[in-house]
Motif scaffolding. Structure first.
Motif, PDB file in Angstrom:
ATOM      1  N   SER A 243      20.994  -7.192   9.683  1.00  0.00           N
ATOM      2  CA  SER A 243      19.662  -6.315   9.224  1.00  0.00           C
ATOM      3  C   SER A 243      18.665  -7.163   8.456  1.00  0.00           C
ATOM      4  N   LEU A 244      17.470  -6.629   8.521  1.00  0.00           N
ATOM      5  CA  LEU A 244      16.407  -7.008   7.778  1.00  0.00           C
ATOM      6  C   LEU A 244      15.304  -6.201   7.581  1.00  0.00           C
ATOM      7  N   ARG A 245      14.378  -5.940   6.487  1.00  0.00           N
ATOM      8  CA  ARG A 245      13.556  -5.209   6.372  1.00  0.00           C
ATOM      9  C   ARG A 245      12.153  -6.023   5.961  1.00  0.00           C
ATOM     10  N   LEU A 246      11.263  -5.741   6.631  1.00  0.00           N
ATOM     11  CA  LEU A 246       9.805  -6.239   6.519  1.00  0.00           C
ATOM     12  C   LEU A 246       8.968  -5.152   5.714  1.00  0.00           C
ATOM     13  N   SER A 247       8.001  -5.651   5.074  1.00  0.00           N
ATOM     14  CA  SER A 247       6.789  -4.972   4.371  1.00  0.00           C
ATOM     15  C   SER A 247       5.662  -5.591   4.672  1.00  0.00           C
ATOM     16  N   CYS A 248       4.739  -4.372   4.549  1.00  0.00           N
ATOM     17  CA  CYS A 248       3.506  -4.480   4.609  1.00  0.00           C
ATOM     18  C   CYS A 248       2.678  -3.887   3.632  1.00  0.00           C
ATOM     19  N   ALA A 249       1.946  -4.656   2.803  1.00  0.00           N
ATOM     20  CA  ALA A 249       1.526  -4.007   1.622  1.00  0.00           C
ATOM     21  C   ALA A 249      -0.021  -3.843   1.957  1.00  0.00           C
ATOM     22  N   ALA A 250      -0.837  -2.771   1.922  1.00  0.00           N
ATOM     23  CA  ALA A 250      -2.119  -2.531   2.188  1.00  0.00           C
ATOM     24  C   ALA A 250      -3.083  -2.311   0.998  1.00  0.00           C
ATOM     25  N   SER A 251      -4.264  -2.666   1.374  1.00  0.00           N
ATOM     26  CA  SER A 251      -5.371  -2.564   0.315  1.00  0.00           C
ATOM     27  C   SER A 251      -6.682  -2.597   0.792  1.00  0.00           C
TER      28      SER A 251
ATOM     29  N   ASP B 287       5.330   4.401   2.616  1.00  0.00           N
ATOM     30  CA  ASP B 287       5.315   4.978   1.068  1.00  0.00           C
ATOM     31  C   ASP B 287       3.802   4.965   0.801  1.00  0.00           C
ATOM     32  N   ASN B 288       3.141   6.219   0.763  1.00  0.00           N
ATOM     33  CA  ASN B 288       1.879   6.359   0.439  1.00  0.00           C
ATOM     34  C   ASN B 288       1.625   6.060  -1.019  1.00  0.00           C
ATOM     35  N   ALA B 289       2.546   6.121  -1.977  1.00  0.00           N
ATOM     36  CA  ALA B 289       2.426   6.048  -3.373  1.00  0.00           C
ATOM     37  C   ALA B 289       2.025   4.559  -3.420  1.00  0.00           C
ATOM     38  N   LYS B 290       2.789   3.640  -2.891  1.00  0.00           N
ATOM     39  CA  LYS B 290       2.702   2.235  -3.071  1.00  0.00           C
ATOM     40  C   LYS B 290       1.778   1.535  -1.955  1.00  0.00           C
ATOM     41  N   ASN B 291       1.267   2.420  -0.965  1.00  0.00           N
ATOM     42  CA  ASN B 291       0.360   1.752  -0.180  1.00  0.00           C
ATOM     43  C   ASN B 291       0.948   0.725   0.878  1.00  0.00           C
ATOM     44  N   THR B 292       2.336   0.984   1.261  1.00  0.00           N
ATOM     45  CA  THR B 292       3.159  -0.014   1.764  1.00  0.00           C
ATOM     46  C   THR B 292       3.891   0.760   2.903  1.00  0.00           C
ATOM     47  N   VAL B 293       4.082  -0.045   4.217  1.00  0.00           N
ATOM     48  CA  VAL B 293       4.843   0.240   5.361  1.00  0.00           C
ATOM     49  C   VAL B 293       5.989  -0.771   5.368  1.00  0.00           C
ATOM     50  N   TYR B 294       7.318   0.007   5.647  1.00  0.00           N
ATOM     51  CA  TYR B 294       8.277  -0.756   5.864  1.00  0.00           C
ATOM     52  C   TYR B 294       8.903  -0.609   7.560  1.00  0.00           C
TER      53      TYR B 294
END
Length: 123
Positions: free
Chosen positions: A17-25, A73-80
């Motif tokens: 397993s792996l997890r990718l993150s995408c932090a938006a701004s 996670d809308n509080a962190k502006n991030t999609v996983y």
């Protein structure tokens, strides 16, 4: 300025397993859909998952449905993108992308892209 910064990825054995993150701004995060794409050498970029703002409707390509899970996670502006039971065929460069409106797994829907992160699955 819209920015997407990716993290995660790497190398894993089949079944792992792996997890990718995408932090938006730089934009109203909840108004935008965010999708995940991947591109293997010599192949076209393919859409694999998407999550909308608001109610967070999701969509998956059949090749990953049941193995991958997208969340935001809308509080962190991030999609996983949680990727389970990985297969060698999942080896590719993975991108997140965003634009206003609803989910789409067609790459031309999106104007804004992350920098890409490599996922390598060995047998």
């Amino acid at each position: 300025e819209v920015q997407l910064v990716q993290s995660g990825g790497g190398s894993v054995q089949a079944g792992g397993s792996l997890r990718l993150s995408c932090a938006a701004s730089g934009f109203a995060f909840d108004d935008y859909a965010i999708a995940w794409f991947r591109q293997a050498p010599g192949k076209e970029r393919e859409g694999i998952s998407c999550v909308e703002g608001g109610a967070g409707r999701t969509d998956y390509d059949p090749s990953v449905k049941g193995r991958f899970a997208v969340s935001r996670d809308n509080a962190k502006n991030t999609v996983y993108l949680e990727m389970n039971n990985l297969e060698p065929e999942d080896t590719a460069l993975y991108f997140c992308a965003t634009d206003e409106g609803r989910c789409s797994l067609w790459h031309r829907t999106y104007r804004f892209w992350g920098q890409g992160t490599q996922v390598t699955v060995s047998s």
